[in-house]
Design a protein around this motif. Sequence first.
Motif, PDB file in Angstrom:
ATOM      1  N   ILE A  90      -1.526  12.278   3.036  1.00  0.00           N
ATOM      2  CA  ILE A  90      -0.218  11.700   2.690  1.00  0.00           C
ATOM      3  C   ILE A  90       0.406  12.457   1.520  1.00  0.00           C
ATOM      4  O   ILE A  90       1.607  12.767   1.523  1.00  0.00           O
ATOM      5  N   VAL A  91      -0.405  12.782   0.499  1.00  0.00           N
ATOM      6  CA  VAL A  91       0.089  13.561  -0.639  1.00  0.00           C
ATOM      7  C   VAL A  91       0.638  14.907  -0.166  1.00  0.00           C
ATOM      8  O   VAL A  91       1.700  15.359  -0.612  1.00  0.00           O
ATOM      9  N   LYS A  92      -0.067  15.539   0.742  1.00  0.00           N
ATOM     10  CA  LYS A  92       0.381  16.818   1.290  1.00  0.00           C
ATOM     11  C   LYS A  92       1.723  16.659   2.013  1.00  0.00           C
ATOM     12  O   LYS A  92       2.635  17.494   1.863  1.00  0.00           O
ATOM     13  N   LEU A  93       1.864  15.594   2.771  1.00  0.00           N
ATOM     14  CA  LEU A  93       3.110  15.354   3.497  1.00  0.00           C
ATOM     15  C   LEU A  93       4.266  15.060   2.539  1.00  0.00           C
ATOM     16  O   LEU A  93       5.410  15.432   2.802  1.00  0.00           O
TER      17      LEU A  93
ATOM     18  N   GLU B 149       8.201  15.421   3.785  1.00  0.00           N
ATOM     19  CA  GLU B 149       8.313  14.607   5.007  1.00  0.00           C
ATOM     20  C   GLU B 149       8.399  13.117   4.689  1.00  0.00           C
ATOM     21  O   GLU B 149       8.955  12.339   5.468  1.00  0.00           O
ATOM     22  N   PHE B 150       7.865  12.719   3.547  1.00  0.00           N
ATOM     23  CA  PHE B 150       7.907  11.316   3.119  1.00  0.00           C
ATOM     24  C   PHE B 150       8.048  11.272   1.611  1.00  0.00           C
ATOM     25  O   PHE B 150       7.880  12.283   0.912  1.00  0.00           O
ATOM     26  N   GLU B 151       8.347  10.076   1.122  1.00  0.00           N
ATOM     27  CA  GLU B 151       8.415   9.839  -0.324  1.00  0.00           C
ATOM     28  C   GLU B 151       7.428   8.730  -0.694  1.00  0.00           C
ATOM     29  O   GLU B 151       7.077   7.895   0.143  1.00  0.00           O
ATOM     30  N   ILE B 152       7.003   8.749  -1.944  1.00  0.00           N
ATOM     31  CA  ILE B 152       6.153   7.690  -2.479  1.00  0.00           C
ATOM     32  C   ILE B 152       6.955   6.900  -3.505  1.00  0.00           C
ATOM     33  O   ILE B 152       7.505   7.479  -4.459  1.00  0.00           O
ATOM     34  N   LEU B 153       7.036   5.595  -3.310  1.00  0.00           N
ATOM     35  CA  LEU B 153       7.700   4.704  -4.260  1.00  0.00           C
ATOM     36  C   LEU B 153       6.647   3.935  -5.051  1.00  0.00           C
ATOM     37  O   LEU B 153       5.634   3.500  -4.482  1.00  0.00           O
TER      38      LEU B 153
ATOM     39  N   ALA C 286       7.649   5.850   2.050  1.00  0.00           N
ATOM     40  CA  ALA C 286       8.999   5.633   2.561  1.00  0.00           C
ATOM     41  C   ALA C 286       9.511   6.919   3.205  1.00  0.00           C
ATOM     42  O   ALA C 286       9.017   8.015   2.929  1.00  0.00           O
ATOM     43  N   LEU C 287      10.503   6.768   4.066  1.00  0.00           N
ATOM     44  CA  LEU C 287      11.174   7.932   4.626  1.00  0.00           C
ATOM     45  C   LEU C 287      11.988   8.609   3.526  1.00  0.00           C
ATOM     46  O   LEU C 287      12.536   7.935   2.645  1.00  0.00           O
ATOM     47  N   PRO C 288      12.117   9.925   3.553  1.00  0.00           N
ATOM     48  CA  PRO C 288      12.927  10.613   2.542  1.00  0.00           C
ATOM     49  C   PRO C 288      14.406  10.327   2.750  1.00  0.00           C
ATOM     50  O   PRO C 288      14.841   9.929   3.837  1.00  0.00           O
ATOM     51  N   SER C 289      15.169  10.505   1.682  1.00  0.00           N
ATOM     52  CA  SER C 289      16.610  10.237   1.783  1.00  0.00           C
ATOM     53  C   SER C 289      17.274  11.172   2.792  1.00  0.00           C
ATOM     54  O   SER C 289      18.226  10.797   3.470  1.00  0.00           O
ATOM     55  N   THR C 290      16.761  12.414   2.883  1.00  0.00           N
ATOM     56  CA  THR C 290      17.215  13.347   3.916  1.00  0.00           C
ATOM     57  C   THR C 290      16.154  13.392   5.000  1.00  0.00           C
ATOM     58  O   THR C 290      15.089  13.974   4.807  1.00  0.00           O
ATOM     59  N   LEU C 291      16.411  12.742   6.109  1.00  0.00           N
ATOM     60  CA  LEU C 291      15.387  12.528   7.120  1.00  0.00           C
ATOM     61  C   LEU C 291      15.261  13.720   8.056  1.00  0.00           C
ATOM     62  O   LEU C 291      16.243  14.204   8.622  1.00  0.00           O
TER      63      LEU C 291
END
Length: 417
Positions: A370-373, A378-382, A403-408
């Motif tokens: 997940i950290v790599k992604l 590809e994703f964000e961590i909140l 979460a999904l990134p702001s730019t998907l």
Amino acid sequence: MSFKWHPDGPPPLIETHSKAKLQVLRSYLRAYFDRLNVNPVREGFKLDLIDGFAGGGLFLDGTTEVSGTPLIMLEETEAASVRLNEKRAKRLHIDCRFYFVDKEQAHTDHLRKVLGERGHYIDGDRIVVRNGLFENEAESIIASIQQRQPRSGRAIFLLDQTGFSQVQLSLVSRIFGQLPAAEVILTFAADALVNHLAETPQIAKMVAPLQLTDSQISDLIQQRDGDGGRALVQRTLRDHARIVTGATYDTPFFIRPRQSRRSLWFLHLSRHPTARDVMIQRHWDLQNTFEHYGRGDFGMLGWDALRGSETLPLFQFGELDEQQMRTELLDSLPRELFALVSEHPVTIDALRHMLANRTAARFSDLDQVIVKLVQEREFEILNPEGKVRSRSVQRLVPTDRVALPSTLLLPGLSRRT
């Protein structure tokens, strides 16, 4: 094979599959004590250990005596008390109670003899030995644990049955319902059950403890005889056992006795993520003991494929397998996460729960992918307050949210190839 003990005779010769189960149990108890007592200022730890099919307590491997499950429970408790107190300023008191049950009088007589010879006093309080069926003794044991541990009911039940019908899954469900922190390690002759499947009154009666309906038996027979065959049946049975018992996590070890070549499950059931993670680590630590086939990402731990396995890769929990698993996770996890977080962010703790039963990965493996992604956008961590954490984040905590990134971007397409 069903072992026999007699107080006036020698212990039975141990077999390879039993040695494998003993190795898992000893390794798990050792890791369990260490993992749950990492707090150096903790002063007390209560645990109840129950062996519902205890046997006579001892085996022979040639001329060498081998501790059976009751002795392993006692030995690992004593070893943990010494090990965990070596560097503690405050002494940790491990308060453990043991229940050893077997239906054969000769077995419990032999066990009493073995315990006495090793200085273990059977007082009916700390060490309880009972002659009878586990199903008849279970309720009083559960009540005793509740009285001793009214809040958590921390206990490990070892139910090493012969076959697949001596333990009622409804009883395992009651254990989880009444003891929130309990775990169950259940032996299950999965391949024998698959072989016996037939739409007859006899099989319906035989599988009654498993709570399989006539309709489910019919569906399993169709699965067995269709595409996917035995592998699909075993996966269905595993899901059934978890759902019926109310367990949250299940971790199966597949053992193949040389005598019959019929696979056994040494199935760990729990409701706590820490217990699952400690047990999956046993797979990695005991990598040469068991055989698993398939991919390591999402679809390996569900079945054994005793037949037809020549078309599948052998997963051995080694260094190369670990590297391959993480490569596969980088390809498959984005789509899994996209489906799970498409509507709203999901916590790391919840993601672990939703993915754990489908993969050979430890939680640390999932976190690293997940950290790599996140680093690859590809994703964000909140954080729990909803603020976006830095893309250089290295360590996740259960309350972080994916979460999904702001730019998907489409999942899996932003990563460089």
